[in-house]
Design a protein around this motif. Structure first.
Motif, PDB file in Angstrom:
ATOM      1  N   TYR A   1     -79.572 -16.377  17.303  1.00  8.67           N
ATOM      2  CA  TYR A   1     -79.510 -16.576  18.760  1.00  8.67           C
ATOM      3  C   TYR A   1     -78.092 -17.035  19.049  1.00  8.67           C
ATOM      4  O   TYR A   1     -77.686 -18.112  18.624  1.00  8.67           O
ATOM      5  CB  TYR A   1     -80.529 -17.641  19.166  1.00  8.67           C
ATOM      6  N   GLU A   2     -77.340 -16.211  19.747  1.00  8.87           N
ATOM      7  CA  GLU A   2     -75.932 -16.521  19.996  1.00  8.87           C
ATOM      8  C   GLU A   2     -75.625 -16.316  21.475  1.00  8.87           C
ATOM      9  O   GLU A   2     -75.906 -15.257  22.039  1.00  8.87           O
ATOM     10  CB  GLU A   2     -75.061 -15.593  19.145  1.00  8.87           C
ATOM     11  N   THR A   3     -75.061 -17.349  22.087  1.00 10.54           N
ATOM     12  CA  THR A   3     -74.687 -17.246  23.491  1.00 10.54           C
ATOM     13  C   THR A   3     -73.488 -18.141  23.756  1.00 10.54           C
ATOM     14  O   THR A   3     -73.348 -19.195  23.150  1.00 10.54           O
ATOM     15  CB  THR A   3     -75.877 -17.586  24.428  1.00 10.54           C
ATOM     16  N   LYS A   4     -72.642 -17.677  24.668  1.00  5.95           N
ATOM     17  CA  LYS A   4     -71.406 -18.404  24.944  1.00  5.95           C
ATOM     18  C   LYS A   4     -71.043 -18.232  26.423  1.00  5.95           C
ATOM     19  O   LYS A   4     -71.151 -17.137  26.956  1.00  5.95           O
ATOM     20  CB  LYS A   4     -70.285 -17.843  24.081  1.00  5.95           C
ATOM     21  N   ARG A   5     -70.621 -19.325  27.044  1.00  3.78           N
ATOM     22  CA  ARG A   5     -70.094 -19.249  28.405  1.00  3.78           C
ATOM     23  C   ARG A   5     -68.733 -19.930  28.429  1.00  3.78           C
ATOM     24  O   ARG A   5     -68.603 -21.099  28.090  1.00  3.78           O
ATOM     25  CB  ARG A   5     -70.986 -19.933  29.425  1.00  3.78           C
ATOM     26  N   ARG A   6     -67.741 -19.169  28.852  1.00  4.31           N
ATOM     27  CA  ARG A   6     -66.392 -19.668  29.049  1.00  4.31           C
ATOM     28  C   ARG A   6     -65.862 -19.071  30.343  1.00  4.31           C
ATOM     29  O   ARG A   6     -66.025 -17.861  30.573  1.00  4.31           O
ATOM     30  CB  ARG A   6     -65.455 -19.259  27.899  1.00  4.31           C
ATOM     31  N   LYS A   7     -65.259 -19.895  31.145  1.00  3.27           N
ATOM     32  CA  LYS A   7     -64.636 -19.461  32.403  1.00  3.27           C
ATOM     33  C   LYS A   7     -65.599 -18.639  33.258  1.00  3.27           C
ATOM     34  O   LYS A   7     -65.229 -17.627  33.844  1.00  3.27           O
ATOM     35  CB  LYS A   7     -63.362 -18.684  32.124  1.00  3.27           C
ATOM     36  N   GLY A   8     -66.859 -19.058  33.286  1.00  2.00           N
ATOM     37  CA  GLY A   8     -67.853 -18.413  34.134  1.00  2.00           C
ATOM     38  C   GLY A   8     -68.461 -17.140  33.577  1.00  2.00           C
ATOM     39  O   GLY A   8     -69.373 -16.576  34.170  1.00  2.00           O
ATOM     40  N   GLN A   9     -67.991 -16.660  32.449  1.00  2.00           N
ATOM     41  CA  GLN A   9     -68.526 -15.450  31.835  1.00  2.00           C
ATOM     42  C   GLN A   9     -69.465 -15.822  30.688  1.00  2.00           C
ATOM     43  O   GLN A   9     -69.122 -16.640  29.844  1.00  2.00           O
ATOM     44  CB  GLN A   9     -67.376 -14.588  31.271  1.00  2.00           C
ATOM     45  N   THR A  10     -70.630 -15.208  30.671  1.00  2.00           N
ATOM     46  CA  THR A  10     -71.606 -15.471  29.612  1.00  2.00           C
ATOM     47  C   THR A  10     -71.781 -14.227  28.759  1.00  2.00           C
ATOM     48  O   THR A  10     -72.003 -13.135  29.282  1.00  2.00           O
ATOM     49  CB  THR A  10     -72.963 -15.895  30.208  1.00  2.00           C
ATOM     50  N   ASP A  11     -71.668 -14.405  27.460  1.00  2.00           N
ATOM     51  CA  ASP A  11     -71.925 -13.343  26.490  1.00  2.00           C
ATOM     52  C   ASP A  11     -73.042 -13.813  25.569  1.00  2.00           C
ATOM     53  O   ASP A  11     -73.006 -14.944  25.096  1.00  2.00           O
ATOM     54  CB  ASP A  11     -70.673 -13.053  25.647  1.00  2.00           C
ATOM     55  N   SER A  12     -74.004 -12.933  25.317  1.00  2.00           N
ATOM     56  CA  SER A  12     -75.126 -13.303  24.460  1.00  2.00           C
ATOM     57  C   SER A  12     -75.464 -12.157  23.523  1.00  2.00           C
ATOM     58  O   SER A  12     -75.280 -10.986  23.859  1.00  2.00           O
ATOM     59  CB  SER A  12     -76.357 -13.637  25.304  1.00  2.00           C
ATOM     60  N   LEU A  13     -75.960 -12.537  22.353  1.00  2.00           N
ATOM     61  CA  LEU A  13     -76.378 -11.569  21.355  1.00  2.00           C
ATOM     62  C   LEU A  13     -77.560 -12.173  20.597  1.00  2.00           C
ATOM     63  O   LEU A  13     -77.502 -13.324  20.164  1.00  2.00           O
ATOM     64  CB  LEU A  13     -75.224 -11.279  20.385  1.00  2.00           C
TER      65      LEU A  13
ATOM     66  N   ALA B   1     -81.484  -3.870   7.565  1.00  2.00           N
ATOM     67  CA  ALA B   1     -80.262  -4.043   8.351  1.00  2.00           C
ATOM     68  C   ALA B   1     -80.573  -4.905   9.580  1.00  2.00           C
ATOM     69  O   ALA B   1     -81.718  -4.958  10.046  1.00  2.00           O
ATOM     70  CB  ALA B   1     -79.741  -2.680   8.797  1.00  2.00           C
ATOM     71  N   ASN B   2     -79.543  -5.565  10.073  1.00  2.00           N
ATOM     72  CA  ASN B   2     -79.703  -6.332  11.309  1.00  2.00           C
ATOM     73  C   ASN B   2     -80.007  -5.386  12.461  1.00  2.00           C
ATOM     74  O   ASN B   2     -79.488  -4.270  12.507  1.00  2.00           O
ATOM     75  CB  ASN B   2     -78.417  -7.100  11.639  1.00  2.00           C
ATOM     76  N   ARG B   3     -80.848  -5.866  13.388  1.00  2.00           N
ATOM     77  CA  ARG B   3     -81.121  -5.080  14.595  1.00  2.00           C
ATOM     78  C   ARG B   3     -81.321  -6.024  15.766  1.00  2.00           C
ATOM     79  O   ARG B   3     -81.782  -7.160  15.598  1.00  2.00           O
ATOM     80  CB  ARG B   3     -82.287  -4.143  14.406  1.00  2.00           C
ATOM     81  N   GLN B   4     -80.950  -5.530  16.906  1.00  2.00           N
ATOM     82  CA  GLN B   4     -81.043  -6.341  18.111  1.00  2.00           C
ATOM     83  C   GLN B   4     -82.509  -6.646  18.421  1.00  2.00           C
ATOM     84  O   GLN B   4     -83.380  -5.794  18.253  1.00  2.00           O
ATOM     85  CB  GLN B   4     -80.393  -5.610  19.277  1.00  2.00           C
ATOM     86  N   ILE B   5     -82.762  -7.882  18.867  1.00  2.00           N
ATOM     87  CA  ILE B   5     -84.094  -8.280  19.303  1.00  2.00           C
ATOM     88  C   ILE B   5     -83.967  -8.893  20.691  1.00  2.00           C
ATOM     89  O   ILE B   5     -82.867  -9.166  21.167  1.00  2.00           O
ATOM     90  CB  ILE B   5     -84.763  -9.278  18.319  1.00  2.00           C
ATOM     91  N   SER B   6     -85.077  -9.123  21.330  1.00  2.00           N
ATOM     92  CA  SER B   6     -85.038  -9.687  22.680  1.00  2.00           C
ATOM     93  C   SER B   6     -84.701 -11.176  22.627  1.00  2.00           C
ATOM     94  O   SER B   6     -84.929 -11.852  21.619  1.00  2.00           O
ATOM     95  CB  SER B   6     -86.387  -9.491  23.381  1.00  2.00           C
ATOM     96  N   GLN B   7     -84.196 -11.658  23.728  1.00  2.00           N
ATOM     97  CA  GLN B   7     -83.906 -13.088  23.852  1.00  2.00           C
ATOM     98  C   GLN B   7     -85.183 -13.896  23.652  1.00  2.00           C
ATOM     99  O   GLN B   7     -85.184 -14.916  22.969  1.00  2.00           O
ATOM    100  CB  GLN B   7     -83.293 -13.378  25.224  1.00  2.00           C
ATOM    101  N   ALA B   8     -86.282 -13.422  24.226  1.00  2.00           N
ATOM    102  CA  ALA B   8     -87.554 -14.134  24.113  1.00  2.00           C
ATOM    103  C   ALA B   8     -88.019 -14.219  22.657  1.00  2.00           C
ATOM    104  O   ALA B   8     -88.519 -15.259  22.221  1.00  2.00           O
ATOM    105  CB  ALA B   8     -88.616 -13.450  24.972  1.00  2.00           C
ATOM    106  N   ALA B   9     -87.855 -13.147  21.903  1.00  2.00           N
ATOM    107  CA  ALA B   9     -88.277 -13.152  20.495  1.00  2.00           C
ATOM    108  C   ALA B   9     -87.407 -14.107  19.675  1.00  2.00           C
ATOM    109  O   ALA B   9     -87.921 -14.860  18.840  1.00  2.00           O
ATOM    110  CB  ALA B   9     -88.203 -11.745  19.915  1.00  2.00           C
TER     111      ALA B   9
END
Length: 165
Positions: free
Chosen positions: A45-57, A67-75
């Motif tokens: 669970y990775e998320t970052k906010r700097r200068k009003g911009q939010t990036d999440s993965l 292999a790694n695969r994207q999952i939902s934020q809720a999961a």
């Protein structure tokens, strides 16, 4: 050497994690990366906010061979929240990774934030191992070959791991 338990710190971390997940607008800035390894799988669970911009993965790996695969934020949130709901935790000093028995769930926490209206930022860099209760945690530590790998005094601060600062 006695080991320090972290159920209280995890309770606080769990509350902050839920606030950030559900209402990120409470925070001026944040940079969180939680890596949960349990039963051979990985959830990040990775998320970052700097200068009003939010990036999440949010991603995971069902087993070490996949292999790694994207999952939902809720999961991702649900998996890490289940870990935080365990009964007791110990933390590693960061000096001896060989003390980590991968049969037990563990979570690497790299979290810094500043809430809106608060004068200072806080940050944490720790690896926690989760257990059902204090007896399970004590048994785990007793079996370990290197007791110096476990934090025994709180608050803990070193170059590789630190509690809230």
């Amino acid at each position: 050497m006695p080991v320090s338990f972290y159920a209280d710190a995890i309770a606080e971390l769990r509350t902050l994690f839920a606030q950030l997940d559900r209402n990120p607008d409470l925070f001026q800035t944040f940079d969180m990366r939680l890596e949960l390894a349990a039963a051979g799988s990985l959830v990040v669970y990775e998320t970052k906010r700097r200068k009003g911009q939010t990036d999440s993965l949010y991603y995971g790996r069902p087993s070490a061979d996949d292999a790694n695969r994207q999952i939902s934020q809720a999961a991702a949130f649900a998996a890490i929240d289940r870990f935080f709901a365990l009964g007791q935790f110990i933390a590693l000093t960061g000096e001896a990774a060989q003390a980590l028995d991968t049969q037990y769930p563990h979570c690497a926490v790299n979290f810094s934030y500043r809430k809106k209206g608060h004068p200072a930022a806080r940050s944490m860099l720790m690896v926690f191992v989760g257990f059902n209760d204090e007896a399970d945690a004590a048994e785990y530590v007793a079996k370990a070959e290197n007791s110096a790998a476990f934090i025994s005094e709180r608050p803990y601060k070193s170059a590789k791991a630190y509690e809230w600062k």
